[in-house]
Design a protein around this motif. Structure first.
Motif, PDB file in Angstrom:
ATOM      1  N   GLN A 201       0.948  -1.255   0.054  1.00 29.60           N
ATOM      2  CA  GLN A 201      -0.003   0.092  -0.168  1.00 29.60           C
ATOM      3  C   GLN A 201       0.843   1.391  -0.046  1.00 29.60           C
ATOM      4  O   GLN A 201       0.357   2.422  -0.287  1.00 29.60           O
ATOM      5  CB  GLN A 201      -1.127  -0.113   1.245  1.00 29.60           C
ATOM      6  CG  GLN A 201      -0.431   0.230   2.503  1.00 29.60           C
ATOM      7  CD  GLN A 201      -1.546   0.315   3.682  1.00 29.60           C
ATOM      8  OE1 GLN A 201      -2.586   0.373   3.613  1.00 29.60           O
ATOM      9  NE2 GLN A 201      -1.231   0.349   4.920  1.00 29.60           N
ATOM     10  N   LEU A 231      -8.833   0.929   7.766  1.00 27.07           N
ATOM     11  CA  LEU A 231      -9.114   2.504   7.783  1.00 27.07           C
ATOM     12  C   LEU A 231      -8.416   2.761   9.052  1.00 27.07           C
ATOM     13  O   LEU A 231      -7.661   3.686   9.142  1.00 27.07           O
ATOM     14  CB  LEU A 231     -10.332   3.146   7.211  1.00 27.07           C
ATOM     15  CG  LEU A 231     -10.774   2.778   5.855  1.00 27.07           C
ATOM     16  CD1 LEU A 231     -12.088   3.629   5.565  1.00 27.07           C
ATOM     17  CD2 LEU A 231      -9.842   3.641   4.856  1.00 27.07           C
ATOM     18  N   ARG A 242      -0.660   7.226   0.483  1.00 33.79           N
ATOM     19  CA  ARG A 242      -1.770   6.365   1.065  1.00 33.79           C
ATOM     20  C   ARG A 242      -3.109   6.707   1.324  1.00 33.79           C
ATOM     21  O   ARG A 242      -4.056   6.267   1.221  1.00 33.79           O
ATOM     22  CB  ARG A 242      -0.992   5.762   2.509  1.00 33.79           C
ATOM     23  CG  ARG A 242      -1.773   4.524   3.021  1.00 33.79           C
ATOM     24  CD  ARG A 242      -1.536   4.076   4.319  1.00 33.79           C
ATOM     25  NE  ARG A 242      -0.374   4.132   4.896  1.00 33.79           N
ATOM     26  CZ  ARG A 242       0.427   4.049   6.145  1.00 33.79           C
ATOM     27  NH1 ARG A 242      -0.680   4.133   7.082  1.00 33.79           N
ATOM     28  NH2 ARG A 242       1.662   3.866   6.184  1.00 33.79           N
ATOM     29  N   LEU A 246      -6.494   4.991   0.048  1.00 37.35           N
ATOM     30  CA  LEU A 246      -7.449   4.688   1.104  1.00 37.35           C
ATOM     31  C   LEU A 246      -8.683   5.476   0.691  1.00 37.35           C
ATOM     32  O   LEU A 246      -9.647   4.599   0.910  1.00 37.35           O
ATOM     33  CB  LEU A 246      -7.128   4.968   2.430  1.00 37.35           C
ATOM     34  CG  LEU A 246      -5.751   4.281   3.039  1.00 37.35           C
ATOM     35  CD1 LEU A 246      -5.536   4.536   4.594  1.00 37.35           C
ATOM     36  CD2 LEU A 246      -6.225   2.564   3.035  1.00 37.35           C
ATOM     37  N   SER A 250     -12.100   3.522  -0.333  1.00 40.00           N
ATOM     38  CA  SER A 250     -13.397   3.659   0.488  1.00 40.00           C
ATOM     39  C   SER A 250     -14.598   4.190  -0.469  1.00 40.00           C
ATOM     40  O   SER A 250     -15.789   4.011   0.018  1.00 40.00           O
ATOM     41  CB  SER A 250     -13.197   4.766   1.434  1.00 40.00           C
ATOM     42  OG  SER A 250     -12.289   4.524   2.328  1.00 40.00           O
TER      43      SER A 250
END
Length: 380
Positions: A201, A231, A242, A246, A250
């Motif tokens: 990631q 998360l 990142r 993320l 989401s």
């Protein structure tokens, strides 16, 4: 009009493949391969063309898989350096040094079928192939048939020098890869791939990180709380790269209004203010567009961060409706501020969606909550 996608696999591609396979293995029956591959090719759609060429390879490559693997690897385009990690592999083309680009999708089909009984050797071929096209489809039958070996190999590949190999770790093991074989065991329990995603990631390549985001989004569709847990662990003090990953991971849960995810992104509170939501015209034909107009007026004493999406309830041919949520706007609204937003929404049919006449409702969502509704009628 744009060239049909299926034509990326065409007669010239077949002849290039035959030429290079004969170059590296003089015993290769090039004429038979071309005859089998070209028979009925024009009548097939894109994925079927790849499978059709794969069958021609089955009929003409050596019966011994290890020998066939050596022939294939020798036919690949020379890679003298790490390709641009953000360059789409589909843009690569065959040259005088060997095969690359869309011609290697049928090669992957061959490896996925013939290599199932020789998984270690098959994975070696896919390691080379994915640096010249992609092996995300071909690796999936091997993952299903040999999960322990595959996951152990993918773990080793998380530190590979090639970004294309590192991307394959994530993309090849996505539970719900579009066009790809669904990995039902990982749909049911994504736990085995989580260490792979954690290792990637913060990869230096955006190309790799984009795949990790899509993999996490796949997981969120079946296990929303798993994504919320991720998360909770990885958002605090996350670097900018990142954060972008993320956020992209989401997107489905934000559109769905998943409470815990919205809260973790600071979007858990309802909009404090007045909303005016207008869709016009009220009647359009298939192929036309509607204008979406939104006016917001804050009544809050503090600044509000707003994630604004809209859900279209498409009329079904047999009655009822099918809902799809679209990205709208992401805004920050100051105390007492007013804001006008507008965009166009097309009802032109595309390959992934057909439209049917009838009433279409459009819900406006702010921070996951429906705050207004409007509708229009679609005619044939």
């Amino acid at each position: 009009m744009a060239e049909p996608f299926k034509n990326l696999i065409n007669a010239d591609v077949v002849r290039e493949a035959g030429r290079h396979l004969r170059r590296v293995w003089p015993a290769f029956d090039q004429k038979r391969f071309e005859r089998l591959a070209l028979a009925g090719l024009e009548d097939l759609e894109f994925k079927a063309r790849a499978q059709h060429l794969g069958q021609a390879l089955q009929a003409t490559l050596p019966g011994d898989f290890h020998h066939a693997a050596e022939v294939l690897e020798a036919s690949f385009k020379t890679v003298t350096h790490v390709e641009d990690p953000d360059k789409e592999l589909g843009l690569l083309r065959t040259d005088d040094t060997g095969l690359a680009g869309w011609v290697l999708w049928p090669v992957g089909e061959f490896v996925a079928q013939r290599g199932l009984d020789h998984p270690e050797r098959a994975l070696q071929v896919l390691h080379a192939l994915t640096q010249r096209f992609t092996a995300e489809f071909a690796i999936r039958p091997i993952i299903m048939a040999h999960p322990e070996l595959s996951l152990r190999t993918l773990s080793e590949w998380t530190t590979d020098p090639s970004p294309h190999v590192r991307r394959l770790v994530s993309e090849g093991s996505r539970p719900r890869l579009p066009w790809g074989l669904r990995l039902k065991a990982l749909v049911a329990d994504p736990t085995p791939t989580l260490p792979l995603l954690e290792a990637l990631q913060d990869d230096v390549s955006e190309y790799v990180r984009r795949s990790v985001a899509n993999h996490l989004n796949d997981i969120a569709k079946d296990h929303p709380e798993r994504l919320a847990d991720w998360l909770e662990r990885h958002l605090p003090e996350a670097p900018a790269t990142r954060l972008r990953l993320l956020r992209h991971a989401s997107r489905t849960l934000i559109k769905q209004g998943h409470g815990r995810t919205l809260t973790l992104w600071g979007l858990g509170t309802a909009f404090d203010g007045d909303v005016r939501w207008r869709v016009s015209p009220k009647r359009i034909a298939i192929g036309e567009s509607v204008a979406l107009n939104l006016a917001l007026a804050s009544t809050s004493a503090s600044t509000q961060t707003l994630e604004i999406d809209y859900t279209v309830h498409h009329a079904r041919a047999q009655g009822g409706a099918s809902a799809k949520t679209f990205k709208g706007w992401r805004v920050s609204l100051a105390p007492s501020e007013t804001l006008s937003l507008a965009k166009s929404h097309s009802m032109r049919p595309v390959t992934t969606r057909r439209y049917h006449p009838g009433e279409h409702q459009i819900d406006l969502r702010i921070n996951g909550q429906i705050v207004a509704q409007a509708s229009f009628k679609l005619t044939a």
